[in-house]
Write a protein that holds these residues in place. Structure first.
Motif, PDB file in Angstrom:
ATOM      1  N   UNK A   1       0.817  -1.209   0.000  1.00  0.00           N
ATOM      2  CA  UNK A   1       0.000   0.000   0.000  1.00  0.00           C
ATOM      3  C   UNK A   1       0.856   1.266   0.000  1.00  0.00           C
ATOM      4  N   UNK A   2       2.169   1.118  -0.047  1.00  0.00           N
ATOM      5  CA  UNK A   2       3.073   2.275  -0.003  1.00  0.00           C
ATOM      6  C   UNK A   2       4.195   2.014  -1.005  1.00  0.00           C
ATOM      7  N   UNK A   3       3.883   2.155  -2.280  1.00  0.00           N
ATOM      8  CA  UNK A   3       4.773   1.680  -3.336  1.00  0.00           C
ATOM      9  C   UNK A   3       5.215   2.808  -4.260  1.00  0.00           C
ATOM     10  N   UNK A   4       6.508   2.835  -4.535  1.00  0.00           N
ATOM     11  CA  UNK A   4       7.054   3.657  -5.613  1.00  0.00           C
ATOM     12  C   UNK A   4       7.357   2.715  -6.772  1.00  0.00           C
ATOM     13  N   UNK A   5       6.921   3.091  -7.967  1.00  0.00           N
ATOM     14  CA  UNK A   5       6.899   2.122  -9.059  1.00  0.00           C
ATOM     15  C   UNK A   5       7.198   2.770 -10.398  1.00  0.00           C
ATOM     16  N   UNK A   6       7.950   2.032 -11.233  1.00  0.00           N
ATOM     17  CA  UNK A   6       8.129   2.391 -12.638  1.00  0.00           C
ATOM     18  C   UNK A   6       7.755   1.164 -13.463  1.00  0.00           C
ATOM     19  N   UNK A   7       6.814   1.316 -14.392  1.00  0.00           N
ATOM     20  CA  UNK A   7       6.410   0.225 -15.272  1.00  0.00           C
ATOM     21  C   UNK A   7       6.586   0.660 -16.722  1.00  0.00           C
ATOM     22  N   UNK A   8       7.233  -0.190 -17.506  1.00  0.00           N
ATOM     23  CA  UNK A   8       7.315  -0.001 -18.951  1.00  0.00           C
ATOM     24  C   UNK A   8       6.730  -1.261 -19.582  1.00  0.00           C
ATOM     25  N   UNK A   9       5.573  -1.114 -20.233  1.00  0.00           N
ATOM     26  CA  UNK A   9       4.810  -2.277 -20.667  1.00  0.00           C
ATOM     27  C   UNK A   9       4.408  -2.147 -22.134  1.00  0.00           C
ATOM     28  N   UNK A  10       4.466  -3.287 -22.843  1.00  0.00           N
ATOM     29  CA  UNK A  10       4.031  -3.353 -24.238  1.00  0.00           C
ATOM     30  C   UNK A  10       3.144  -4.575 -24.415  1.00  0.00           C
ATOM     31  N   UNK A  11       2.136  -4.447 -25.258  1.00  0.00           N
ATOM     32  CA  UNK A  11       1.239  -5.567 -25.499  1.00  0.00           C
ATOM     33  C   UNK A  11       0.288  -5.277 -26.639  1.00  0.00           C
ATOM     34  N   UNK A  12      -0.715  -6.139 -26.789  1.00  0.00           N
ATOM     35  CA  UNK A  12      -1.724  -5.992 -27.837  1.00  0.00           C
ATOM     36  C   UNK A  12      -3.097  -6.197 -27.221  1.00  0.00           C
ATOM     37  N   UNK A  13      -4.028  -5.315 -27.538  1.00  0.00           N
ATOM     38  CA  UNK A  13      -5.400  -5.420 -27.054  1.00  0.00           C
ATOM     39  C   UNK A  13      -6.314  -5.880 -28.189  1.00  0.00           C
ATOM     40  N   UNK A  14      -7.091  -6.932 -27.917  1.00  0.00           N
ATOM     41  CA  UNK A  14      -8.176  -7.332 -28.797  1.00  0.00           C
ATOM     42  C   UNK A  14      -9.393  -6.509 -28.394  1.00  0.00           C
ATOM     43  N   UNK A  15      -9.947  -5.755 -29.323  1.00  0.00           N
ATOM     44  CA  UNK A  15     -11.017  -4.822 -28.981  1.00  0.00           C
ATOM     45  C   UNK A  15     -12.266  -5.515 -28.444  1.00  0.00           C
ATOM     46  N   UNK A  16     -12.393  -6.841 -28.648  1.00  0.00           N
ATOM     47  CA  UNK A  16     -13.555  -7.573 -28.151  1.00  0.00           C
ATOM     48  C   UNK A  16     -13.228  -8.422 -26.923  1.00  0.00           C
ATOM     49  N   UNK A  17     -11.982  -8.923 -26.834  1.00  0.00           N
ATOM     50  CA  UNK A  17     -11.629  -9.884 -25.787  1.00  0.00           C
ATOM     51  C   UNK A  17     -10.678  -9.328 -24.731  1.00  0.00           C
ATOM     52  N   UNK A  18     -10.101  -8.142 -24.970  1.00  0.00           N
ATOM     53  CA  UNK A  18      -9.166  -7.582 -24.008  1.00  0.00           C
ATOM     54  C   UNK A  18      -7.727  -7.887 -24.360  1.00  0.00           C
ATOM     55  N   UNK A  19      -6.855  -7.968 -23.356  1.00  0.00           N
ATOM     56  CA  UNK A  19      -5.432  -8.177 -23.569  1.00  0.00           C
ATOM     57  C   UNK A  19      -5.175  -9.527 -24.232  1.00  0.00           C
ATOM     58  N   UNK A  20      -4.424  -9.519 -25.336  1.00  0.00           N
ATOM     59  CA  UNK A  20      -4.126 -10.742 -26.076  1.00  0.00           C
ATOM     60  C   UNK A  20      -3.135 -11.592 -25.285  1.00  0.00           C
ATOM     61  N   UNK A  21      -3.450 -12.873 -25.042  1.00  0.00           N
ATOM     62  CA  UNK A  21      -2.515 -13.750 -24.331  1.00  0.00           C
ATOM     63  C   UNK A  21      -1.165 -13.813 -25.041  1.00  0.00           C
ATOM     64  N   UNK A  22      -0.095 -13.893 -24.263  1.00  0.00           N
ATOM     65  CA  UNK A  22       1.268 -14.036 -24.780  1.00  0.00           C
ATOM     66  C   UNK A  22       1.740 -12.816 -25.581  1.00  0.00           C
ATOM     67  N   UNK A  23       1.191 -11.655 -25.276  1.00  0.00           N
ATOM     68  CA  UNK A  23       1.635 -10.443 -25.968  1.00  0.00           C
ATOM     69  C   UNK A  23       2.326  -9.453 -25.042  1.00  0.00           C
ATOM     70  N   UNK A  24       2.337  -9.736 -23.736  1.00  0.00           N
ATOM     71  CA  UNK A  24       2.862  -8.765 -22.775  1.00  0.00           C
ATOM     72  C   UNK A  24       4.372  -8.870 -22.615  1.00  0.00           C
ATOM     73  N   UNK A  25       5.040  -7.733 -22.727  1.00  0.00           N
ATOM     74  CA  UNK A  25       6.480  -7.622 -22.488  1.00  0.00           C
ATOM     75  C   UNK A  25       6.710  -6.355 -21.688  1.00  0.00           C
ATOM     76  N   UNK A  26       7.594  -6.421 -20.688  1.00  0.00           N
ATOM     77  CA  UNK A  26       7.807  -5.196 -19.931  1.00  0.00           C
ATOM     78  C   UNK A  26       8.830  -5.325 -18.828  1.00  0.00           C
ATOM     79  N   UNK A  27       9.014  -4.204 -18.133  1.00  0.00           N
ATOM     80  CA  UNK A  27       9.915  -4.115 -16.994  1.00  0.00           C
ATOM     81  C   UNK A  27       9.215  -3.369 -15.876  1.00  0.00           C
ATOM     82  N   UNK A  28       9.463  -3.825 -14.648  1.00  0.00           N
ATOM     83  CA  UNK A  28       8.902  -3.177 -13.475  1.00  0.00           C
ATOM     84  C   UNK A  28      10.021  -2.939 -12.464  1.00  0.00           C
ATOM     85  N   UNK A  29      10.145  -1.703 -12.003  1.00  0.00           N
ATOM     86  CA  UNK A  29      11.088  -1.344 -10.943  1.00  0.00           C
ATOM     87  C   UNK A  29      10.263  -0.801  -9.781  1.00  0.00           C
TER      88      UNK A  29
END
Length: 231
Positions: free
Chosen positions: A75-103
């Protein structure tokens, strides 16, 4: 917020800040809208003092089941997210499309600090037709050993003080922590800590713990402090 078209297909959201989850969030994004069904996107997110219990559930935990299965989120988080992916306009986030980094860090790193990198598991792409999400992740953590009490839901042994260092590689194809632990490679080091054993009320001073885990098999070294031997 400053939103504009970089060209005929690329929609850009310039950096904008707002309050969310009891903290401050700065966000920027790019969306490629040339396809009528699939929308490739990327975004960067910077936070200060964020409550993850309010942020991550609407984002489906970025398809990282390890986060989704934690009983309690910071509940007390400092965060940097860099995220890439693909959204299906009918189904949402496409499986196996997410790539990213979290600090991230919690309580300025005193409780926990770390880095997570994640990408699709190329060996499981063939199963995306069944709408299953597979992620390969690398996790580097450093922090207070007491955080393991919540993660492992300990009932008899409780860590306190000291410092831990944790390297963890896993392929997340199931929702259970047991499956993740049985199919991962990890190294945990805990230094200058103490373990409280609840049934006896005894505290055991630990000089060092070294735990190596690979595919469910563990190699373990434990060093306990002895006052009588002064070592």
């Amino acid at each position: 917020a400053n939103v504009h078209f970089e060209d005929n297909n690329m929609l850009v959201l310039e950096k904008t800040s707002f309050n969310y989850g009891e903290g401050k969030v700065t966000f920027s994004a790019r969306l490629d809208i040339r396809d009528s069904l699939l929308t490739p996107f990327e975004f960067e997110l910077f936070t200060e003092n964020l409550n993850l219990n309010k942020l991550l559930p609407p984002l489906d935990f970025f398809n990282i089941k390890l986060l989704a299965n934690l009983e309690k989120l910071p509940e007390d988080l400092n965060l940097i997210i860099k995220h890439r992916g693909i959204i299906d306009d009918h189904k949402g986030l496409v499986p196996n499309s997410s790539t990213g980094e979290v600090y991230f860090d919690i309580k300025d790193g005193d409780l926990l600090a770390g880095k997570i990198t994640y990408q699709p598991d190329a060996t499981a792409i063939k199963d995306s037709i069944n709408n299953k999400a597979f992620t390969k992740a690398k996790i580097l953590l450093e922090g207070d050993p007491s955080i393991f009490n919540n993660f492992f839901q300990t009932e008899q042994f409780f860590f306190s003080k000291g410092r831990f260092f944790f390297n963890f590689d896993y392929s997340d194809s199931h929702a259970t922590k047991r499956h993740i632990l049985d199919n991962s490679t990890a190294h945990l080091k805990i230094a200058n800590s103490s373990v409280h054993y609840k049934p006896t009320g005894v505290d055991f001073p630990l000089t060092k713990i070294d735990l190596f885990l690979k595919s469910g098999e563990a190699d373990f070294d434990l060093f306990v402090r002895s006052d009588s031997l002064d070592r």
